[in-house]
Enzyme design. Structure first.
Site, PDB file in Angstrom:
ATOM      1  N   THR A 140      45.489 -27.238  -9.757  1.00 10.73           N
ATOM      2  CA  THR A 140      46.616 -27.900  -9.091  1.00 10.73           C
ATOM      3  C   THR A 140      46.187 -28.689  -7.855  1.00 10.73           C
ATOM      4  O   THR A 140      46.978 -29.431  -7.286  1.00 10.73           O
ATOM      5  CB  THR A 140      47.695 -26.881  -8.676  1.00 10.73           C
ATOM      6  OG1 THR A 140      47.112 -25.917  -7.794  1.00 10.73           O
ATOM      7  CG2 THR A 140      48.267 -26.176  -9.895  1.00 10.73           C
ATOM      8  N   GLY A 141      44.938 -28.537  -7.428  1.00  6.05           N
ATOM      9  CA  GLY A 141      44.444 -29.255  -6.252  1.00  6.05           C
ATOM     10  C   GLY A 141      43.978 -30.661  -6.596  1.00  6.05           C
ATOM     11  O   GLY A 141      43.900 -31.052  -7.771  1.00  6.05           O
ATOM     12  N   VAL A 187      40.981 -32.053  -6.446  1.00  9.34           N
ATOM     13  CA  VAL A 187      39.748 -32.103  -7.235  1.00  9.34           C
ATOM     14  C   VAL A 187      39.981 -31.553  -8.634  1.00  9.34           C
ATOM     15  O   VAL A 187      39.483 -32.102  -9.627  1.00  9.34           O
ATOM     16  CB  VAL A 187      38.608 -31.352  -6.513  1.00  9.34           C
ATOM     17  CG1 VAL A 187      37.367 -31.283  -7.401  1.00  9.34           C
ATOM     18  CG2 VAL A 187      38.267 -32.041  -5.190  1.00  9.34           C
ATOM     19  N   LYS A 230      50.541 -17.935  -6.853  1.00  9.13           N
ATOM     20  CA  LYS A 230      51.696 -18.680  -6.323  1.00  9.13           C
ATOM     21  C   LYS A 230      51.887 -20.026  -7.027  1.00  9.13           C
ATOM     22  O   LYS A 230      52.976 -20.580  -7.012  1.00  9.13           O
ATOM     23  CB  LYS A 230      51.554 -18.902  -4.815  1.00  9.13           C
ATOM     24  CG  LYS A 230      50.432 -19.831  -4.397  1.00  9.13           C
ATOM     25  CD  LYS A 230      50.398 -20.003  -2.888  1.00  9.13           C
ATOM     26  CE  LYS A 230      49.290 -20.972  -2.490  1.00  9.13           C
ATOM     27  NZ  LYS A 230      49.234 -21.173  -1.011  1.00  9.13           N
ATOM     28  N   CYS A 233      30.226 -33.733  -1.017  1.00  7.60           N
ATOM     29  CA  CYS A 233      30.612 -35.088  -1.417  1.00  7.60           C
ATOM     30  C   CYS A 233      29.759 -36.167  -0.760  1.00  7.60           C
ATOM     31  O   CYS A 233      29.338 -37.133  -1.415  1.00  7.60           O
ATOM     32  CB  CYS A 233      32.089 -35.332  -1.114  1.00  7.60           C
ATOM     33  SG  CYS A 233      32.579 -34.873   0.560  1.00  7.60           S
ATOM     34  N   PRO A 261      58.427 -43.370  16.846  1.00  8.34           N
ATOM     35  CA  PRO A 261      58.080 -42.299  17.791  1.00  8.34           C
ATOM     36  C   PRO A 261      59.056 -41.131  17.799  1.00  8.34           C
ATOM     37  O   PRO A 261      58.717 -40.049  18.275  1.00  8.34           O
ATOM     38  CB  PRO A 261      58.082 -43.022  19.146  1.00  8.34           C
ATOM     39  CG  PRO A 261      57.875 -44.464  18.815  1.00  8.34           C
ATOM     40  CD  PRO A 261      58.544 -44.677  17.493  1.00  8.34           C
ATOM     41  N   LYS A 310      24.701 -29.737   6.083  1.00 10.52           N
ATOM     42  CA  LYS A 310      24.724 -29.742   4.618  1.00 10.52           C
ATOM     43  C   LYS A 310      23.968 -30.945   4.063  1.00 10.52           C
ATOM     44  O   LYS A 310      23.213 -30.828   3.091  1.00 10.52           O
ATOM     45  CB  LYS A 310      26.172 -29.785   4.108  1.00 10.52           C
ATOM     46  CG  LYS A 310      26.972 -28.520   4.294  1.00 10.52           C
ATOM     47  CD  LYS A 310      28.433 -28.765   3.899  1.00 10.52           C
ATOM     48  CE  LYS A 310      29.339 -27.646   4.329  1.00 10.52           C
ATOM     49  NZ  LYS A 310      30.770 -27.958   4.041  1.00 10.52           N
ATOM     50  N   ARG A 326      35.084 -38.613  10.409  1.00 14.03           N
ATOM     51  CA  ARG A 326      36.309 -38.730   9.614  1.00 14.03           C
ATOM     52  C   ARG A 326      37.040 -40.006  10.030  1.00 14.03           C
ATOM     53  O   ARG A 326      37.189 -40.273  11.220  1.00 14.03           O
ATOM     54  CB  ARG A 326      37.210 -37.514   9.849  1.00 14.03           C
ATOM     55  CG  ARG A 326      38.372 -37.411   8.878  1.00 14.03           C
ATOM     56  CD  ARG A 326      37.910 -37.039   7.474  1.00 14.03           C
ATOM     57  NE  ARG A 326      37.442 -35.673   7.376  1.00 14.03           N
ATOM     58  CZ  ARG A 326      36.839 -35.178   6.296  1.00 14.03           C
ATOM     59  NH1 ARG A 326      36.626 -35.937   5.233  1.00 14.03           N
ATOM     60  NH2 ARG A 326      36.432 -33.923   6.265  1.00 14.03           N
ATOM     61  N   HIS A 333      34.534 -42.347   0.422  1.00 14.42           N
ATOM     62  CA  HIS A 333      33.591 -42.142   1.520  1.00 14.42           C
ATOM     63  C   HIS A 333      32.623 -43.323   1.589  1.00 14.42           C
ATOM     64  O   HIS A 333      32.161 -43.829   0.561  1.00 14.42           O
ATOM     65  CB  HIS A 333      32.773 -40.870   1.301  1.00 14.42           C
ATOM     66  CG  HIS A 333      33.527 -39.602   1.525  1.00 14.42           C
ATOM     67  ND1 HIS A 333      34.835 -39.543   1.941  1.00 14.42           N
ATOM     68  CD2 HIS A 333      33.112 -38.300   1.397  1.00 14.42           C
ATOM     69  CE1 HIS A 333      35.203 -38.279   2.060  1.00 14.42           C
ATOM     70  NE2 HIS A 333      34.175 -37.500   1.732  1.00 14.42           N
TER      71      HIS A 333
END
Length: 340
Positions: A11-12, A14, A39, A130, A180, A215, A236, A243
């Site tokens: 469900t994510g 990826v 869940k 990644c 705002p 990493k 980020r 990326h």
């Protein structure tokens, strides 16, 4: 004859990409199951024209299943990957849990396919980070020709690398700047990401590096060559998907930029788009939904004896995660299981 495939974390972001790519690439599937946390049980996900209802990972028996593509966090992987592996199902894990385990191969199929045979020690194969995955696809053919001594890389990483909540945060934060009244407060990132950049991905280490930077160093050495020196700054940026990396390479032997361009044009998984004109390069938005790792801005670095600069872009949900995992499954099928 095909394979029985389990997608864990279906469900994510990826996990959904894994299902999509398995279908797009015509992976030989006899049976497929979508697994998620309790869940999320019953949530519907797509596999080609099929609609799958997710099943509870906690209760699932992996006996008789060939390959499990894991796209859940390290904590859930720690519990369920060994369980699947013990049942005879080969695990391809997208988390960081097993990447640095000497008994688990860390694979990018275009770079170190021979490492696939090391899976048998634990019945587990690790998928790299990644940012590392796309970089080593570009580095390997140049390393084979001129032996890379040192890499200096700065990344420009999209928010999708932090999951759906981060995508929502960029969207909601951007809207709140124009309205705002919304007064949106950051939840995922320590500082505002909309219209900003954050030089901080993952946690800080005693060295001052972040774990994301660490990493890239360790994984490049494991996948390509332990002798390569790597220094990274990971940032980020307010991009939803894709990326980008600015890569400076120092080689043992001189490598002309034109030869480097030709080598990369022939390299598996690489697409060169490098015209010295307005728009003659790839940006992250153009990489979305594509399989390739794109390389642009190839040029000599004249400040050192044997230096090159590259601009490297890829869809991080694909090559940086789901695509690489499916390519590992394809390699496993060709070299080990030989069913499909």
């Amino acid at each position: 004859m095909g394979y029985r495939i389990a997608v864990v974390g279906a469900t994510g972001n990826v996990g959904r990409e894994m299902l999509s790519i398995l279908d797009e690439r015509g992976f030989p599937v006899d049976e497929i199951v979508a697994l998620a946390s309790r869940k999320s049980q019953g949530t519907e996900v797509s596999f080609g024209e099929q609609t799958l209802k997710t099943k509870d990972l906690e209760q699932f028996d992996f006996t008789g299943w060939d390959i499990a593509l894991f796209a859940v966090g390290s904590e859930a992987t720690k519990v369920h990957a060994p369980r699947a592996a013990k049942a005879g199902c080969i695990v391809i894990d997208n988390s960081s849990l097993y990447r640095y385990d000497a008994d688990v191969p860390l694979i990018v199929p275009e770079v170190n396919p021979d490492a696939i045979h090391g899976y048998a020690k634990k019945n587990i194969i690790a998928n790299p980070n990644c940012s590392t995955a796309q970089m080593v696809v570009a580095l390997k053919p140049l390393h084979d020709r001129a032996r890379i001594k040192r890499v200096v890389v700065s990344t420009y990483q999209s928010v999708s690398g932090s999951g759906k909540e981060a995508i929502d945060e960029l969207w909601d934060q951007t809207k709140s700047i124009y309205n705002p009244v919304d007064n949106y407060q950051a939840k995922v990132y320590p500082k505002q990401i909309a219209f900003n950049v954050i030089p901080h991905i993952d946690s800080f280490m005693d060295s001052g590096d972040t774990r994301e930077e660490w990493k890239m160093v360790v994984e490049t050495k494991k996948i390509v060559d332990p002798k390569i020196k790597v220094t990274a700054t990971c940032v980020r940026v307010p991009v939803f998907v894709g990326h980008s990396e600015s890569i400076n390479i120092e080689t043992e032997d001189f490598l002309d930029e034109d030869e480097a361009r030709d080598i990369l044009r022939e390299a598996p998984g690489v697409m060169v788009v490098d015209k010295r004109e307005d728009g003659g390069y790839i940006t992250p938005i153009e990489s979305v939904g594509e399989f390739a790792t794109y390389v642009s801005r190839i040029r000599q670095d004249v400040t050192i004896e044997n230096g090159l600069n590259l601009w490297c872009v890829s869809d991080n949900l694909r090559k940086g995660a789901a695509l690489n995992a499916v390519q590992i499954a394809e390699l496993l099928g060709r070299e080990v299981l030989k069913k499909g």
